[in-house]
Design an enzyme around this catalytic site. Structure first.
Site, mmCIF file in Angstrom:
data_model
loop_
_atom_site.group_PDB
_atom_site.id
_atom_site.type_symbol
_atom_site.label_atom_id
_atom_site.label_comp_id
_atom_site.label_asym_id
_atom_site.label_seq_id
_atom_site.Cartn_x
_atom_site.Cartn_y
_atom_site.Cartn_z
ATOM 1 N N GLU A 1 44.434 -20.004 -25.199
ATOM 2 C CA GLU A 1 43.552 -20.933 -24.279
ATOM 3 C C GLU A 1 42.163 -20.942 -24.392
ATOM 4 O OE1 GLU A 1 45.825 -23.347 -23.876
ATOM 5 O OE2 GLU A 1 47.562 -22.211 -23.692
ATOM 6 N N ILE A 2 41.415 -19.887 -24.327
ATOM 7 C CA ILE A 2 40.107 -19.091 -24.367
ATOM 8 C C ILE A 2 39.295 -19.825 -25.920
ATOM 9 C CG2 ILE A 2 38.227 -17.593 -24.152
ATOM 10 C CD1 ILE A 2 39.484 -16.114 -22.580
#
Length: 165
Positions: free
Chosen positions: A134-135
């Protein structure tokens, strides 16, 4: 709470870095609630604001129903272990396809909660994979960019064929 349309690969917005959140207000709480509803409807275990076309650094994860959903605002990886693991990944923006991606086995992230308080979290296994995945998305790196060119091309062709059918 609203289920919002999900941006689909290869939309260019998925390749754009997201902006940091600066206002910890009702708008952010509404965005986090909409992300959760959208993720659950997809279905998925993680989603970012860019997945719904909002270029802000917000992630919602729900890996364990007993713990519930967690919102990470402006998350950043502070440390990653040298040990690597393979894990099968996919995306709500590219449903129906997945492949194994190599990631760090453990990470430590810093992030703000929905009220703006700063936190740090160490994780391993699936949670560590999700944080990295997700980052990456918040940084404009779509998960298939972590695959070899050959694997990526095959996966994109499979996705395009599925999308046509």
């Amino acid at each position: 709470m609203t289920i919002r349309p999900i941006v689909r690969y290869p939309d260019r917005r998925l390749a754009m870095p997201a902006r940091p959140v600066t206002a910890f207000d009702d708008g952010l709480r509404e965005l986090a609630a909409d992300l959760l509803e959208t993720m659950l409807a997809a279905p998925g275990i993680g989603i970012t604001a860019p997945h719904i076309g909002v270029p802000l650094r917000v992630v919602v994860l729900e890996l364990d129903a007993r713990i519930g959903a967690q919102t990470y605002v402006n998350p950043a990886i502070e440390w990653a272990s040298p040990e690597m693991i393979l894990h099968r990944e996919g995306s709500v923006s590219m449903p129906g396809v997945n492949d194994e991606v190599q990631r760090h086995a453990r990470v430590r992230i810093s992030y703000h909660d929905i009220d703006g308080a700063m936190h740090s979290e160490e994780s391993d296994g699936l949670r560590a994979v999700c944080h990295q995945h997700e980052i990456d998305q918040l940084d404009g790196v779509f998960w298939i960019q972590r695959l070899s060119r050959l694997k990526r091309e095959r996966l994109v062709k499979k996705y395009e064929k599925m999308s046509r059918d």
